[in-house]
Design a protein around this motif. Sequence first.
Motif, PDB file in Angstrom:
ATOM      1  N   THR A   1      16.141  55.346  66.684  1.00 40.19           N
ATOM      2  CA  THR A   1      15.367  54.433  67.517  1.00 40.19           C
ATOM      3  C   THR A   1      14.018  54.198  66.867  1.00 40.19           C
ATOM      4  OG1 THR A   1      14.525  56.262  68.874  1.00 40.19           O
ATOM      5  CG2 THR A   1      16.497  55.148  69.666  1.00 40.19           C
TER       6      THR A   1
ATOM      7  N   SER B   1       8.232  52.404  69.812  1.00 42.91           N
ATOM      8  CA  SER B   1       7.999  51.337  70.784  1.00 42.91           C
ATOM      9  C   SER B   1       6.877  51.757  71.720  1.00 42.91           C
ATOM     10  CB  SER B   1       9.264  51.033  71.581  1.00 42.91           C
ATOM     11  OG  SER B   1       9.519  52.055  72.522  1.00 42.91           O
TER      12      SER B   1
ATOM     13  N   ARG C   1       7.212  51.782  75.024  1.00 43.00           N
ATOM     14  CA  ARG C   1       7.864  51.935  76.326  1.00 43.00           C
ATOM     15  C   ARG C   1       7.429  53.183  77.075  1.00 43.00           C
ATOM     16  NH1 ARG C   1      13.618  51.703  74.155  1.00 43.00           N
ATOM     17  NH2 ARG C   1      14.035  52.921  76.037  1.00 43.00           N
TER      18      ARG C   1
ATOM     19  N   VAL D   1      10.492  59.311  77.473  1.00 43.25           N
ATOM     20  CA  VAL D   1      11.819  59.542  78.038  1.00 43.25           C
ATOM     21  C   VAL D   1      11.988  61.044  78.212  1.00 43.25           C
ATOM     22  CG1 VAL D   1      13.002  59.617  75.792  1.00 43.25           C
ATOM     23  CG2 VAL D   1      14.280  59.055  77.861  1.00 43.25           C
TER      24      VAL D   1
ATOM     25  N   ARG E   1      10.326  63.152  75.071  1.00 43.92           N
ATOM     26  CA  ARG E   1      10.085  62.461  73.814  1.00 43.92           C
ATOM     27  C   ARG E   1       9.158  61.275  74.020  1.00 43.92           C
ATOM     28  NH1 ARG E   1      12.909  58.650  70.697  1.00 43.92           N
ATOM     29  NH2 ARG E   1      14.711  58.562  72.093  1.00 43.92           N
TER      30      ARG E   1
ATOM     31  N   LEU F   1       8.190  57.793  73.079  1.00 43.73           N
ATOM     32  CA  LEU F   1       8.899  56.680  72.446  1.00 43.73           C
ATOM     33  C   LEU F   1       8.034  55.937  71.428  1.00 43.73           C
ATOM     34  CD1 LEU F   1      10.777  55.335  75.581  1.00 43.73           C
ATOM     35  CD2 LEU F   1      11.712  56.712  73.717  1.00 43.73           C
TER      36      LEU F   1
ATOM     37  N   TYR G   1      12.628  57.921  65.976  1.00 47.28           N
ATOM     38  CA  TYR G   1      13.489  59.083  66.223  1.00 47.28           C
ATOM     39  C   TYR G   1      14.811  58.930  65.482  1.00 47.28           C
ATOM     40  CZ  TYR G   1      16.053  62.546  69.087  1.00 47.28           C
ATOM     41  OH  TYR G   1      16.780  63.621  69.540  1.00 47.28           O
TER      42      TYR G   1
ATOM     43  N   GLU H   1      12.803  57.438  82.356  1.00 45.10           N
ATOM     44  CA  GLU H   1      11.901  56.715  81.454  1.00 45.10           C
ATOM     45  C   GLU H   1      10.664  56.289  82.229  1.00 45.10           C
ATOM     46  OE1 GLU H   1      11.916  52.682  78.752  1.00 45.10           O
ATOM     47  OE2 GLU H   1      13.719  53.946  78.717  1.00 45.10           O
TER      48      GLU H   1
END
Length: 277
Positions: A29, A32, A34, A37, A69, A71, A75, A89
């Motif tokens: 991934t 980002s 976002r 998570v 994690r 984001l 990853y 999330e």
Amino acid sequence: MAISQSLTTADIGIFRKATGQTRLDQVKTSASDRGFVIGVSLTGGHRRHIFHEHHASSHDFTENAIYIRDLAQAYTADLSNPFDFMLFEISPASLERIANEAELAGVTSLAAETASKDIVLANLARALIPALERPEEASALFVDQMTTAIGAYLVQRYGGRQAQTASRTASLSRAHEELAKSIILENLEGDVSVLDVAQACNLSRGYFIRAFRETTGVTPYQWLLGERIKRARDLLRSSNAPLAEVAIACGFADQSHFTRVFSAIVGATPGAWRRNI
């Protein structure tokens, strides 16, 4: 995926992802904005080999192990063995809002964790499994109440700041208690969020839940269930309406949903209870 379920709330995305495959692929991934998570392993046996910038690490996930994690960091990991994860999330804006409501203003990140055990978070996560499995029966009041508790726990446990001792007694005024109960009763099916009720009382969600429980002895959702069952008993006692009609009139999704909840609380099915009285 053997299981792929999701629910959307105001601040936290809720997912359940599971696979029974023994050999899994590498996941990648990109970074980002976002947010974060959080994963909760519902079963043991899953393994991850995670690639970092200058090294790699391997982790075995036991039952109730978690990961957190950021984001914002790319990853890459090799996955092996089946997994069953509850995932949450949280966006940066939502994390800030949750921290403010938990009286931990200034928390903007969560500490990274990989395969560490957290029984408290695991139990909170498991409470949401029925809502994911039967979303048509999921009460917005219950889901919002649970995500508020999960969010507060995360910022208190992993936000890197010591939680302050509550400076005021959490209790509702008589006016706020009556207002909150009237709003919940007007939405007996449960399609009203804790946020909606708390805002009507000019309170934060976290404080409202604590104050409602201190004032009434139960959480908002427990009070809602009690009122549903009270109305159901009245209808069963005073009318010959079919059970399916009673179910809808009392805010349940259908007769099956009504029967499960009524039996769990009263100790008898609605039909048997009606016959016995």
